[in-house]
Scaffold this motif. Structure first.
Motif, PDB file in Angstrom:
ATOM      1  N   LEU A 195       0.822  -1.213   0.000  1.00  0.00           N
ATOM      2  CA  LEU A 195       0.000   0.000   0.000  1.00  0.00           C
ATOM      3  C   LEU A 195       0.856   1.265   0.000  1.00  0.00           C
ATOM      4  O   LEU A 195       0.521   2.252  -0.655  1.00  0.00           O
ATOM      5  CB  LEU A 195      -0.936  -0.020   1.208  1.00  0.00           C
ATOM      6  CG  LEU A 195      -2.037  -1.094   1.172  1.00  0.00           C
ATOM      7  CD1 LEU A 195      -2.754  -1.176   2.507  1.00  0.00           C
ATOM      8  CD2 LEU A 195      -3.021  -0.815   0.048  1.00  0.00           C
ATOM      9  N   THR A 196       1.963   1.235   0.733  1.00  0.00           N
ATOM     10  CA  THR A 196       2.863   2.388   0.765  1.00  0.00           C
ATOM     11  C   THR A 196       3.439   2.676  -0.617  1.00  0.00           C
ATOM     12  O   THR A 196       3.454   3.831  -1.078  1.00  0.00           O
ATOM     13  CB  THR A 196       4.004   2.154   1.762  1.00  0.00           C
ATOM     14  OG1 THR A 196       3.454   2.074   3.083  1.00  0.00           O
ATOM     15  CG2 THR A 196       5.030   3.281   1.703  1.00  0.00           C
ATOM     16  N   SER A 197       3.888   1.636  -1.301  1.00  0.00           N
ATOM     17  CA  SER A 197       4.430   1.834  -2.645  1.00  0.00           C
ATOM     18  C   SER A 197       3.358   2.335  -3.599  1.00  0.00           C
ATOM     19  O   SER A 197       3.610   3.204  -4.451  1.00  0.00           O
ATOM     20  CB  SER A 197       5.029   0.526  -3.170  1.00  0.00           C
ATOM     21  OG  SER A 197       6.270   0.271  -2.557  1.00  0.00           O
ATOM     22  N   GLY A 198       2.154   1.807  -3.449  1.00  0.00           N
ATOM     23  CA  GLY A 198       1.054   2.272  -4.281  1.00  0.00           C
ATOM     24  C   GLY A 198       0.757   3.739  -4.066  1.00  0.00           C
ATOM     25  O   GLY A 198       0.508   4.493  -5.027  1.00  0.00           O
ATOM     26  N   GLU A 199       0.799   4.177  -2.817  1.00  0.00           N
ATOM     27  CA  GLU A 199       0.545   5.583  -2.509  1.00  0.00           C
ATOM     28  C   GLU A 199       1.617   6.482  -3.133  1.00  0.00           C
ATOM     29  O   GLU A 199       1.318   7.580  -3.625  1.00  0.00           O
ATOM     30  CB  GLU A 199       0.516   5.777  -0.995  1.00  0.00           C
ATOM     31  CG  GLU A 199      -0.725   5.172  -0.336  1.00  0.00           C
ATOM     32  CD  GLU A 199      -0.598   5.129   1.179  1.00  0.00           C
ATOM     33  OE1 GLU A 199       0.443   5.604   1.705  1.00  0.00           O
ATOM     34  OE2 GLU A 199      -1.529   4.622   1.826  1.00  0.00           O
TER      35      GLU A 199
END
Length: 206
Positions: free
Chosen positions: A85-89
């Motif tokens: 999720l962090t990379s997606g953000e």
């Protein structure tokens, strides 16, 4: 301008889909239970910059990267959902957008064929070498999506919901194609779960 065609988060890769993705993975192999993010953009070359952003943002692994002229797709995965999720953000921030700006998923075709004949089963199996085989007499679910990447979400949700066999989940190009097979009851349930999941995907203006 970079168009966000597909942005789909899979909370837990199901065993068959994870194994199927592994047959074509050019990078790190996903395993069942990994969290996964499938991103597709246009034009295709833009995916290199987005892969770089995603990999530098957390501990995710790059499982696949397909670069075509029109479209490019990337798959990142990790056991820890927060890393994915962090990379997606970070990717969304780089694009100066949010996940709901993704292109609306359109189900171009959804059909169940019941009691597949032996001749039909043989031809399907000859065309699809990465997944499992369909057997004569089984029912077959076919789903086609636009953009292509959404078909992996349909496949994962269908596998969660029913005891079905994954034959094909082609998620690159102009259209995505999913083929699953099993008993009539299980295929009916897989179709319901897949189509319901796709209909719940929110996009701006929907």
């Amino acid at each position: 301008m970079i168009e966000l065609r597909t942005y789909v988060f899979l909370d837990s890769l199901q065993p068959q889909l994870a194994s199927y993705m592994g047959t074509a993975a050019m990078g790190f192999l996903p395993v069942p239970g990994d969290s996964c993010l499938w991103i597709e953009v246009a034009p295709g070359m833009a995916v290199h910059r987005l892969s770089d952003v995603a990999l530098k943002a957390s501990n995710v692994h790059l499982g696949q990267q397909v670069v075509e002229r029109a479209y490019g797709s990337m798959v990142i995965h990790h056991r820890d959902q927060s890393d994915v999720l962090t990379s997606g953000e970070h990717v969304l921030r780089h694009l100066e957008t949010d996940e709901y700006s993704r292109q609306q998923c359109m189900v171009m075709w959804s059909e169940i064929i019941r009691g597949v004949t032996p001749d039909h089963a043989v031809l399907i199996n000859r065309d699809n070498r990465r997944g499992s085989m369909i057997l004569p007499g089984q029912s077959m679910l076919i789903i086609e999506t636009q953009p292509a990447g959404y078909v992996v979400y349909a496949a994962n949700e269908a596998e969660k919901a029913a005891n079905v066999t994954l034959v094909e989940a082609r998620a690159v190009g102009a259209y995505g194609r999913l083929i699953m097979c099993g008993t009539e009851a299980n295929v009916n349930e897989a179709a319901r779960a897949a189509n319901d999941a796709l209909s719940r995907l929110r996009c701006n203006g929907s």
